[in-house]
Design a protein around this motif. Structure first.
Motif, mmCIF file in Angstrom:
data_model
loop_
_atom_site.group_PDB
_atom_site.id
_atom_site.type_symbol
_atom_site.label_atom_id
_atom_site.label_comp_id
_atom_site.label_asym_id
_atom_site.label_seq_id
_atom_site.Cartn_x
_atom_site.Cartn_y
_atom_site.Cartn_z
ATOM 1 N N LEU A 61 -52.784 29.612 -4.855
ATOM 2 C CA LEU A 61 -52.660 30.656 -3.832
ATOM 3 C C LEU A 61 -53.336 30.246 -2.530
ATOM 4 C CD1 LEU A 61 -53.258 33.841 -6.024
ATOM 5 C CD2 LEU A 61 -51.092 32.980 -5.129
ATOM 6 N N MET A 62 -54.433 29.488 -2.632
ATOM 7 C CA MET A 62 -55.118 29.001 -1.427
ATOM 8 C C MET A 62 -54.200 28.089 -0.627
ATOM 9 S SD MET A 62 -58.761 26.946 -1.172
ATOM 10 C CE MET A 62 -58.210 25.553 -2.150
ATOM 11 N N LEU A 63 -53.478 27.210 -1.322
ATOM 12 C CA LEU A 63 -52.560 26.319 -0.628
ATOM 13 C C LEU A 63 -51.379 27.092 -0.050
ATOM 14 C CD1 LEU A 63 -51.629 23.586 0.283
ATOM 15 C CD2 LEU A 63 -50.750 23.136 -2.017
ATOM 16 N N GLU A 64 -50.882 28.061 -0.785
ATOM 17 C CA GLU A 64 -49.774 28.877 -0.282
ATOM 18 C C GLU A 64 -50.186 29.611 0.985
ATOM 19 O OE1 GLU A 64 -47.437 32.344 0.517
ATOM 20 O OE2 GLU A 64 -49.487 32.414 -0.279
ATOM 21 N N ALA A 65 -51.415 30.136 1.012
ATOM 22 C CA ALA A 65 -51.904 30.844 2.197
ATOM 23 C C ALA A 65 -52.047 29.893 3.384
ATOM 24 C CB ALA A 65 -53.246 31.509 1.887
ATOM 25 N N ALA A 66 -52.485 28.662 3.129
ATOM 26 C CA ALA A 66 -52.624 27.679 4.206
ATOM 27 C C ALA A 66 -51.265 27.349 4.805
ATOM 28 C CB ALA A 66 -53.296 26.412 3.674
ATOM 29 N N ILE A 67 -50.258 27.167 3.958
ATOM 30 C CA ILE A 67 -48.906 26.867 4.449
ATOM 31 C C ILE A 67 -48.382 28.027 5.291
ATOM 32 C CG2 ILE A 67 -46.520 26.503 3.726
ATOM 33 C CD1 ILE A 67 -47.637 24.980 1.304
ATOM 34 N N ALA A 68 -48.636 29.260 4.840
ATOM 35 C CA ALA A 68 -48.192 30.428 5.605
ATOM 36 C C ALA A 68 -48.890 30.484 6.958
ATOM 37 C CB ALA A 68 -48.465 31.703 4.815
#
Length: 416
Positions: free
Chosen positions: A317-324
């Motif tokens: 989820l941390m990586l998904e948030a960074a991409i967003a």
């Protein structure tokens, strides 16, 4: 009514990335609450996806920075139609960023757009030029694509010389610490050390090179006569092929001191910074998004090793948030694709771990195997070795190895 500051902000990159949100916000905070902002579409106006870039940029300012910004066009005419000129004249914040430096210069030269921007720096307004647009701010400009992609010999073209309004005779080089090349030198806006050294010999002796690192901003306050560095990197000032000084983020100088070599470094560390030459090896660290990919992947690896499903999910989820958070960035690199590929990889690995079971089998089997070990010890005490061996074989059949030693029987789950 508060006076409008006279500021020229030069961003090395990241102008629509999370790294520059606070810089944009600090600049807007120096303007009256109802100030308007405009986006020049000219640098990328020739691109087929120009509309998409404008949409992403306006969304970035609205959602991340918290301020609306209006594109001005038409894209092939420097924003000099009547409506665009009216918006430009009314604006206190003028922003230009990604695209082609030489295309922008060809369209801008001699236009009303440049006259209006220069007027704001003389009478009041904040002008933010980043990446491709920043290349054109100096007396001379680097034709980046023509040299790096087309293969033309290193040379300069005429810039807009807006830096002269701040009293600086310079060529501006954004992406100064770029490290995208990996095995080849892409520092200094993709020139590399060899080309930069060659081009510096063609500059007039009084002309400086001002290099702005990626995700870094040089804030020239013309009215207050100060130069401040914001962001993650540094601003490098060179003249006649020599580095005069390197000003790290968080520092503010007098405007005149920016292009004047420091009298004496205060420490050995300062000396290393001031005399940092262009032969320094490219930095290994990538941009912020790449660093966040690395951080999330490392956290995921630790979580899987510890069989911690919640921590592994949190890393994904941390990586998904960074991409967003980086989705509005208009810099055209493959970092977004790499980040999404990494995210997919983590999800696949998480699924595989879930299928195999993330709960430690030792903890799950301990109540049963401890009973088996105890029963086997009793059988061996009664010399019923045949039945004791059958218990050992039954445990081995389900992947549990019993080991007899001087201190008793121990066991472990066989993996692989």
């Amino acid at each position: 009514m508060a006076s409008i500051p006279r500021i020229l902000a030069v961003m090395g990159s990241g102008e629509t990335a999370p790294t520059m949100v606070s810089t944009h916000q600090e600049l807007f905070a120096r303007l009256p609450a109802q100030s308007s902002a405009v986006l020049s579409e000219t640098p990328y106006g020739f691109q087929e996806n120009a509309g998409e870039i404008s949409e992403r940029t306006t969304a970035y300012f609205q959602r991340s920075v918290g301020h609306a910004i209006q594109p001005i066009g038409p894209r092939d005419a420097a924003g000099t139609d009547d409506e665009s000129v009216a918006r430009l004249q009314a604006a206190d914040y003028v922003f230009a960023g990604p695209g082609s430096p030489t295309y922008a210069l060809d369209v801008w030269r001699g236009s009303a757009f440049v006259d209006e921007v220069a007027g704001k720096l003389r009478t009041g307004g904040i002008v933010v030029f980043a990446s491709a647009a920043a290349v054109g701010l100096g007396r001379c400009a680097v034709p980046v694509y023509e040299i790096y992609k087309v293969g033309q010999a290193p040379h300069w073209v005429d810039g807009l010389n807006l830096m002269a309004i701040a009293g600086i005779d310079a060529a501006v080089i954004p992406h100064f610490d770029n490290a995208e090349g990996g095995t080849h030198d892409t520092r200094f806006c993709y020139l590399g050390a060899r080309r930069l050294q060659r081009m510096e010999r063609d500059l007039a002796p009084e002309t400086f090179v001002i290099g702005v690192d990626e995700h870094t901003a040089l804030i020239l306050d013309v009215g207050e006569a100060t130069a401040a560095v914001h962001g993650r990197g540094a601003v490098t000032v060179r003249q006649a092929g020599e580095t005069l000084q390197v000003v790290s983020a968080g520092n503010t100088l007098g405007l005149g001191a920016l292009t004047r070599a420091p009298r004496a470094p205060s420490s050995q560390g300062d000396a290393a910074e001031v005399h940092r030459g262009i032969d320094k090896a490219p930095k290994e660290a990538g941009s912020t998004l790449a660093e966040q990919v690395s951080s999330a992947t490392a956290a995921f690896d630790v979580a899987i090793e510890n069989r911690d499903a919640q921590a592994a999910t949190a890393a994904v989820l941390m990586l998904e948030a960074a991409i967003a958070a980086w989705s509005a960035d208009t810099l055209q690199t493959d970092e977004g694709d790499r980040a999404r590929a990494a995210l997919r990889g983590l999800i696949v690995r998480l699924g595989g771990a879930a299928a195999a079971g993330l709960v430690d089998p030792t903890a799950r089997l301990a109540p049963l195997i401890d009973v088996v070990v105890g029963a086997r010890d009793e059988l061996r005490d009664r010399r019923d070795y045949d039945l004791a061996d059958r218990l050992r074989d039954a445990a081995d059949a389900v992947g549990v190895e019993l080991r007899d030693g001087a201190d008793g029987t121990t066991w472990h789950v066989v993996t692989g």
